[in-house]
Structure formats: structure tokens, C-alpha cells
Design an enzyme around this catalytic site. Structure first.
Site, mmCIF file in Angstrom:
data_model
loop_
_atom_site.group_PDB
_atom_site.id
_atom_site.type_symbol
_atom_site.label_atom_id
_atom_site.label_comp_id
_atom_site.label_asym_id
_atom_site.label_seq_id
_atom_site.Cartn_x
_atom_site.Cartn_y
_atom_site.Cartn_z
ATOM 1 N N LYS A 77 2.503 0.125 10.352
ATOM 2 C CA LYS A 77 3.096 -0.624 9.234
ATOM 3 C C LYS A 77 4.550 -0.201 9.034
ATOM 4 C CE LYS A 77 2.141 -1.734 4.343
ATOM 5 N NZ LYS A 77 1.200 -1.582 3.228
ATOM 6 N N SER A 155 -0.551 -5.661 0.712
ATOM 7 C CA SER A 155 0.732 -5.725 1.396
ATOM 8 C C SER A 155 0.617 -5.478 2.901
ATOM 9 C CB SER A 155 1.676 -4.683 0.791
ATOM 10 O OG SER A 155 1.191 -3.361 1.062
ATOM 11 N N SER A 179 -4.010 -2.705 -1.050
ATOM 12 C CA SER A 179 -3.244 -3.251 0.071
ATOM 13 C C SER A 179 -3.811 -2.967 1.462
ATOM 14 C CB SER A 179 -1.802 -2.759 0.018
ATOM 15 O OG SER A 179 -1.120 -3.387 -1.031
#
Length: 492
Positions: A77, A155, A179
């Protein structure tokens, strides 16, 4: 079956038996990534780094010195600092930032022999539930209905899309209010948020420091156990990191939960909850009962205050954490007009660099921390948080081993469908997940079924603090009972 579709466990065994080389496994993923640009998952590709790491992993495997993650290709990420590789938290304010250091999580993964394929899309500064606030553009869910492009959740939307679309074997995510778990549920994969302090936050761009926690996003529960083992551990560089030994999470997957007590919180039966989610929850409870667990109704009375408390605490901490992005030391700096001073530089840089959702949360956060409102909002929210934590403590003290809830209030929705004038609509996506962050507990999302449109739905299991092994074992039983093997039809 192409190697990029494998699980970590299958790839580990094939690598050790010499049935495939780490380079070939990595090449299979790199090919899939190049063919998968329509998913918007990978935003910085690192093929040279990946192939170098794969060759190093091969040497370790040959030498018989190979931990479980050795040679496993991963996506990282964009919130994790990776040395020399853009790490910009999907924000224009960090455009061009290439850290001179490596996050603790990626350091641990590389020491374990893992391979980094590149950086993954996400909501800007991890603020969002649909991956629509990214400076890179949307990530897209590999699952499609009627030709509509759907959100992969947020997210960690890029991580979810990459794993579900078989672009990588697994990915790192972070979870501040859901998330990891919400995108996992939207894309039919497994995502675990560990206990706060189990995984180091050092070198991960901060959103809300008392809530953020990194964790794995994988194709199976076994993979989550293997991956978490490599990520977890004490880190003296993170003052909130727990000095606890990391147990063998994979060994905890016995598949035996006889005599365990599973709580169903009555407060999670929300008004207007879709019948499909209600049925999925009942089916999940029946599966665990059939495996020998005792299902009990429990009460978590302060649940209704969780979202409001979260949306005071998280923006408050965000406003404080994001104050450092000012155009002085690194990242974007606005062009200034003659006569502009330092105040104008701050204002223009932050107005240009931060997207609308980040600006909204920074303003809310600054407001609730301001002198006249600190007690009315922030301190009150902290007290509510303590009550929410106490609700869970009382349930566990009464002998509950794990808590079963829905993971999301719906299946994945279309991109653009929720970006209405009312941001609260989007915030309601976190209704089942934020309590876990407020209480610092471990939570895992497991895919359990499909809705009538054929989209994946997940359930969430919440565990006792520091007992991720036990939690993963419950998830493993649920996964096996549900038998979820559906994959999205390839359109990209």
C-alpha cells in the site's frame, strides 16, 4: 492455472519443492499487473526491485534457509515508506517524495524474503471508504455487475483489487476504521486488522495514530496467518508497539472451535439492514454452531455512539498529524506571488496539495481540538471510546471467545454512486468496523457468500486482544464451512 492465482501457502510449497522458481512466480505477477491496468490497483510498479528480490529469494530457498514468505510476490500500500520508491499516500502534497528509509513492516517482509511488485492505490492519506479520494484516480473492483464499475472499498482499495484480481499473491493494508476489513468484504478476500500495537506503525504515513494498524490482505485465512507472522513483532521505534512474542499463527489453525462461545451483539442489528446481510449473519452463526461453538446474544450498549466518536477522534488526530505537510521540507510547494509570506505559502500549498475529503477532515479535526470545543467534542469522544472498550471487555470477561458481526452494511456499490452532497452517507460504511479500532481489538473479514447480484459479502469476527491465533482459527472454521471459492469474471 497461472502461478499469480496461487495462495501464499501453495506458492511456498511449490517454491520449496522446486516446482517453480521465485523469478517465474514474480514474472507471472508482473505480467498480470501489466495486463490489469484497468483495475487501477498498482500506481508505482517496481519490476527491477521485484526481480532482484526474487533472485535473492531463490538463493535462500536453494540454501535451505527460507522462511514462509520467501519468494512470495506482494503489493505494498502506498502508505508504507519504501526506500527510493515513491511513497505519497495517494496525495498530491507528497508528489515526488521518495523516502531515504524503509518502514518496519516492509523491512520485516524483505528480511523474510518477500518480493515487492510495486505500490498500491488507496484513498488519500487513508481517508475514505471507496478509493475515490486518490490523486491517482479510482481503483476498480474486479467484480462487476451490469457493466457498472464498482468500488473495491477503501482506504486499502488498491490492495483489495490487486489480491482479488490475482495481480499479486497478497498485499499490505492499513485499517483506521475498517480500511482492511471493508475492502476485503467488498472484493471477496480475507483481511485482518491485528490488535493495536501488534504490528509496528513506524514508517507508515500517519492518519490517526491511536487507531491506525497495518495488516495483511490475502486470498485465504491460512495466508493471513502466514503473512501476519512476518509483519508482527515488537519495534522499539514505535512507542505503541507491544513487547510481546509473536506466536505461530499458522499452527493455531486447528479447525477445532468446540466449546467456544461466539457472541452476536444485538446492537449490530441496524434499522434498514438489507435482508441479505441479516441472512448471511444468521447463516454464519449456524456454521459456527455446527462446528461445535455455542452462540450467545450479547449487548454492546455504546455501539450507537461509535461512529460519532470515531469521526471526532480520527479527524482530530489527522489534523495534528497532517500539520507537518506545509511545503517547507519535502513534497509539494505552491508557486508564490511577489509579497507572499510564510502564511500564504502554507495556505496555498495545503489548498493545492490536499484533496477535498482530507481538507474536510483536517477542518473538522482542527475545530474539535480548538480551545472552545475541546471539552465539548474531543474529550467527550474519548470518554465514549473508553465506554465502548469497556463493553467489549465485559463481553470477553463473561466468557465470550469471539464476536460475529456483518463486515459491511451492503455489497460493493458503484463508483460515483456515494459521492453525493452528503459525506455522512459514505461514513456509514464504517458502522460495523470502527468499534474494533476504538477498542484496539483484532478483527478479521471473511468472505462467506454472494448477494443476489452475484457480489461477495463478508462477515467480521472480533477477537480478544493479542489472541489473533484464536481469532484466525475461528475465521478458518467459518471459511471452510462457507466454502467461498467464487472469483470475479475477468473483464480487465
Amino acid at each position: 492455472m497461472s502461478a499469480n492465482t496461487w495462495t501464499i501457502a501453495a506458492a511456498r510449497d511449490a517454491l520449496r519443492k522446486g516446482e517453480i522458481s521465485a523469478t517465474d512466480l514474480t514474472m507471472a505477477c508482473l505480467t498480470a499487473i501489466d495486463a490489469g491496468d484497468a483495475l487501477g490497483a498498482f500506481v508505482h510498479k517496481t519490476p527491477e526491485i521485484a526481480l532482484d528480490q526474487a533472485r535473492a529469494a531463490e538463493a535462500r530457498i536453494k540454501a535451505g534457509d527460507a522462511p514462509s514468505m520467501c519468494g512470495i510476490p506482494l503489493g505494498i500500500k502506498d502508505l508504507f515508506a519504501t526506500r527510493g520508491v515513491p511513497s505519497q499516500a495517494a496525495s498530491n502534497i507528497l508528489r515526488g517524495f521518495r523516502p531515504e528509509y524503509e518502514s518496519t513492516v516492509t523491512t520485516k517482509l524483505f528480511e523474510a524474503g518477500a518480493v515487492m511488485l510495486g505500490k498500491l492505490n488507496m484513498d488519500e492519506f487513508a481517508m475514505g471508504s471507496s478509493n475515490e479520494t486518490s490523486c491517482y484516480g479510482h481503483a476498480v473492483n474486479p467484480w462487476k455487475v451490469d457493466g457498472r464499475k464498482l468500488t473495491p472499498g477503501g482506504s486499502s482499495g488498491g490492495s483489495a483489487a490487486a489480491v482479488a484480481g490475482d495481480l499479486c499473491l497478497a498485499a499490505t493494508g492499513t485499517d483506521t476504521g475498517g480500511s482492511i476489513r471493508q475492502p476485503a468484504a467488498f472484493t471477496g478476500i480475507v483481511g485482518i486488522k491485528p490488535t493495536y500495537g501488534r504490528v509496528s506503525r513506524w514508517g507508515i504515513v500517519a492518519f490517526a495514530s491511536s487507531l491506525d494498524q497495518a495488516g495483511p490482505m490475502t486470498k485465504t485465512v491460512r495466508d493471513a496467518a502466514i503473512f501476519l507472522q512476518a509483519m508482527a513483532g515488537h519495534d522499539p521505534k514505535d512507542s505503541t508497539s507491544a513487547d510481546l512474542a509473536v506466536p505461530d499463527f499458522e499452527a493455531a489453525l486447528t479447525g477445532d472451535i468446540r466449546g467456544k462461545k461466539i457472541g452476536l451483539p444485538r446492537e449490530y442489528r441496524m434499522e434498514g439492514m438489507p435482508a441479505e446481510i441479516e441472512k448471511l449473519w444468521a447463516d454464519g452463526a449456524a456454521m459456527l454452531r455446527d462446528a461445535g461453538a455455542e452462540i450467545v446474544d450479547i449487548s454492546l450498549p455504546h455501539t450507537k455512539y461509535a461512529l460519532p466518536a470515531y469521526y471526532v477522534i480520527a479527524p482530530g488526530e489527522a489534523s495534528s498529524n497532517l500539520a507537518r505537510y506545509d511545503g517547507v521540507r519535502y513534497g509539494h510547494r505552491a508557486k508564490l506571488a511577489a509579497g507572499d509570506g510564510i502564511t500564504e505559502m502554507y495556505e496555498k500549498t495545503r489548498a493545492e496539495g490536499f484533496g477535498k475529503e482530507v481538507q474536510r477532515r483536517v477542518m473538522i479535526g482542527t475545530y474539535v481540538l480548538s480551545a472552545g470545543f475541546y471539552d465539548a467534542y474531543y474529550n467527550r469522544a474519548r470518554k465514549v471510546r473508553a465506554l465502548i472498550k469497556r463493553d467489549f471487555e465485559q463481553a470477553f470477561a463473561a466468557g465470550v471467545d469471539a464476536i460475529l458481526t456483518p463486515a459491511t452494511p451492503s455489497a460493493a456499490f458503484g463508483l460515483g454512486e456515494m459521492s453525493s452532497a452528503d459525506p455522512i452517507e459514505m461514513y456509514l460504511n464504517d458502522v460495523f468496523t470502527v468499534t474494533v479500532n476504538l477498542a484496539g481489538l483484532p478483527g478479521v473479514a471473511v468472505p462467506v457468500g454472494l448477494d443476489k447480484q452475484g457480489l461477495p459479502l463478508g462477515l467480521q469476527l472480533i477477537g480478544r486482544p493479542w489472541e489473533e491465533g484464536d481469532l484466525l482459527n475461528h475465521a478458518y472454521v467459518l471459511e471452510r464451512a462457507a466454502g467461498f471459492v467464487a472469483k470475479p469474471a475477468k473483464w480487465w
